[in-house]
Design an enzyme around this catalytic site. Structure first.
Site, PDB file in Angstrom:
ATOM      1  N   LYS A 109      91.038 114.344 104.571  1.00  0.00           N
ATOM      2  CA  LYS A 109      91.783 113.368 104.939  1.00  0.00           C
ATOM      3  C   LYS A 109      93.691 113.245 103.661  1.00  0.00           C
ATOM      4  O   LYS A 109      94.257 112.761 104.304  1.00  0.00           O
ATOM      5  CB  LYS A 109      91.370 111.096 104.543  1.00  0.00           C
ATOM      6  CG  LYS A 109      90.330 110.929 105.278  1.00  0.00           C
ATOM      7  CD  LYS A 109      90.813 111.133 106.394  1.00  0.00           C
ATOM      8  CE  LYS A 109      91.411 110.170 107.568  1.00  0.00           C
ATOM      9  NZ  LYS A 109      91.580 110.042 108.602  1.00  0.00           N
TER      10      LYS A 109
HETATM   11  N1  PMP Z   1      83.771 111.915 107.694  1.00  0.00           N
HETATM   12  C1  PMP Z   1      84.695 111.554 106.819  1.00  0.00           C
HETATM   13  C2  PMP Z   1      83.393 111.033 105.462  1.00  0.00           C
HETATM   14  C3  PMP Z   1      85.442 110.518 107.244  1.00  0.00           C
HETATM   15  O1  PMP Z   1      85.714 109.870 105.612  1.00  0.00           O
HETATM   16  C4  PMP Z   1      86.470 110.831 108.048  1.00  0.00           C
HETATM   17  C5  PMP Z   1      87.555 109.760 107.505  1.00  0.00           C
HETATM   18  N2  PMP Z   1      87.886 108.238 108.326  1.00  0.00           N
HETATM   19  C6  PMP Z   1      85.632 111.531 108.588  1.00  0.00           C
HETATM   20  C7  PMP Z   1      84.913 112.136 108.864  1.00  0.00           C
HETATM   21  C8  PMP Z   1      86.360 111.113 110.318  1.00  0.00           C
HETATM   22  O2  PMP Z   1      87.608 111.613 110.370  1.00  0.00           O
HETATM   23  P1  PMP Z   1      89.073 111.109 111.418  1.00  0.00           P
HETATM   24  O3  PMP Z   1      89.870 109.882 110.506  1.00  0.00           O
HETATM   25  O4  PMP Z   1      89.800 112.874 111.596  1.00  0.00           O
HETATM   26  O5  PMP Z   1      88.343 111.077 112.621  1.00  0.00           O
END
Ligand code: PMP
Length: 325
Positions: free
Chosen positions: A65
């Site tokens: 992130k």
């Molecule tokens: N895996 C983890 C551990 C995350 O924190 C996130 C973000 N919520 C994601 C996957 C998914 O990423 P995105 O928000 O880009 O869909």
């Protein structure tokens, strides 16, 4: 002879809009340009198919992130939405919150994070370490209630906040489009055939998926969907009526969908730890699905270069049962 396993570094220049932030806080230059590692330990299970993982846990906030948050804040600073003494506010499963706290804090802004109370203690401590204010919502009501709660807070005091809204903010997917996807393309020398991922906000799937599809129109995008919340921290189920579908998510990119359960994620994270890669539960789910894709190809006698993401660092889960066995 199989090719030896590799970890491939990369160094692409920063996107112009983030450059002023890197000048102000050079430590933010540590974000991105993560290595791509070949997961060779399980290759006997899918002969002839390579599986690679993008090591997003190398980012300074410990997760994928950092990139979208850096980009969204850079855009908001450039166009004046994050002006004056406004506090940055958003809902988060924890990792985006940590990125807001780290980056927003280093840039001198207050940061307020609304988070479901299933978030691991490590996430909460890390938020506090960077000076963020934390508001909890019920885990039972999922990420969607955290989103509704932020909207209530912002509606009550709009002049106080910059609501970054990672679920609707195009800077989220653009960060992955401009950086992560181009890095993967360079690191695989354009050989990537399959990209495997799930959906939290949809930023990673949409950004990487769009760019890699442009570079290779035949690329397969394999979408994994957890069966329940809070089954896999960071990923949303999307199947039930009423599930909030993020505005930035482009579902038309998905070539195929895979149902995954939380146990599969736990088991694969544990296997990965013993194979030298220490990442969280959603990374386990991603790699488990990547192996399913790889086995499917191997069974058909087709070659492939399957890429997925190691999303966050394993330490973030010490207080959960991930490492209990
Ligand atoms: N895996 C983890 C551990 C995350 O924190 C996130 C973000 N919520 C994601 C996957 C998914 O990423 P995105 O928000 O880009 O869909």
């Amino acid at each position: 002879m199989p090719m030896p396993p590799s970890a491939i570094p990369v160094r692409l220049p920063p996107v112009a809009i983030v450059e002023p932030l890197l000048e102000r806080v050079p430590a933010l230059g540590l974000i991105g340009n993560t290595p791509l590692v070949r997961i060779a330990s399980f290759e006997a299970e899918h002969p002839g198919v390579e599986v690679w993982a993008k090591c997003e846990f190398f980012n300074p906030g410990g997760s994928l992130k950092d990139r979208p948050v850096l980009r969204m804040l850079a855009e908001a600073l450039a166009d004046g939405r994050l002006s004056g003494g406004r506090t940055i506010i958003d809902s988060s499963s924890g990792n985006a919150g940590i990125a807001y706290a780290l980056i927003g804090g280093a840039l001198g802004h207050g940061v307020e994070i609304v988070i479901p109370d299933n978030a691991s203690k490590e996430r909460l401590k890390r938020l506090a370490a960077h000076g963020a204010t934390i508001t909890h919502t019920s885990a039972h009501d999922g990420y969607d209630e955290a989103i509704r709660h932020v909207r209530r807070l912002v509606a009550a005091a709009p002049e106080r906040y910059f609501y970054c809204d990672q679920y609707s903010n195009p800077g989220n997917w653009r960060a992955h489009y401009d950086t992560t996807a181009n890095e993967i393309w360079q690191q695989t020398e354009g050989r990537v055939t399959h990209f495997v991922f799930g959906v939290g906000t949809g930023g990673t799937l949409t950004g990487i998926g769009r760019r890699l599809r442009e570079l290779n129109p035949a690329l397969c995008i394999e979408l994994l969907i957890p069966d329940a919340f809070p089954g896999v921290e960071g990923l949303k189920p999307l199947g039930s009526p009423g599930d909030h579908v993020p505005e930035i998510l482009d579902m038309t990119l998905a070539s195929r969908t895979w149902d995954v359960d939380e146990e599969e994620g736990w088991r694969m994270s544990q296997r990965l730890a013993r194979a030298g890669l220490f990442a969280g539960q959603s990374s386990g789910v991603c790699v488990a699905t990547a192996l399913r894709v790889a086995r499917d190809l191997a069974n058909k006698g087709e070659p492939g270069v399957v890429v997925t993401v190691l999303n966050d660092i394993g330490e973030r889960y010490f207080s959960t049962r991930l490492w209990d066995q």
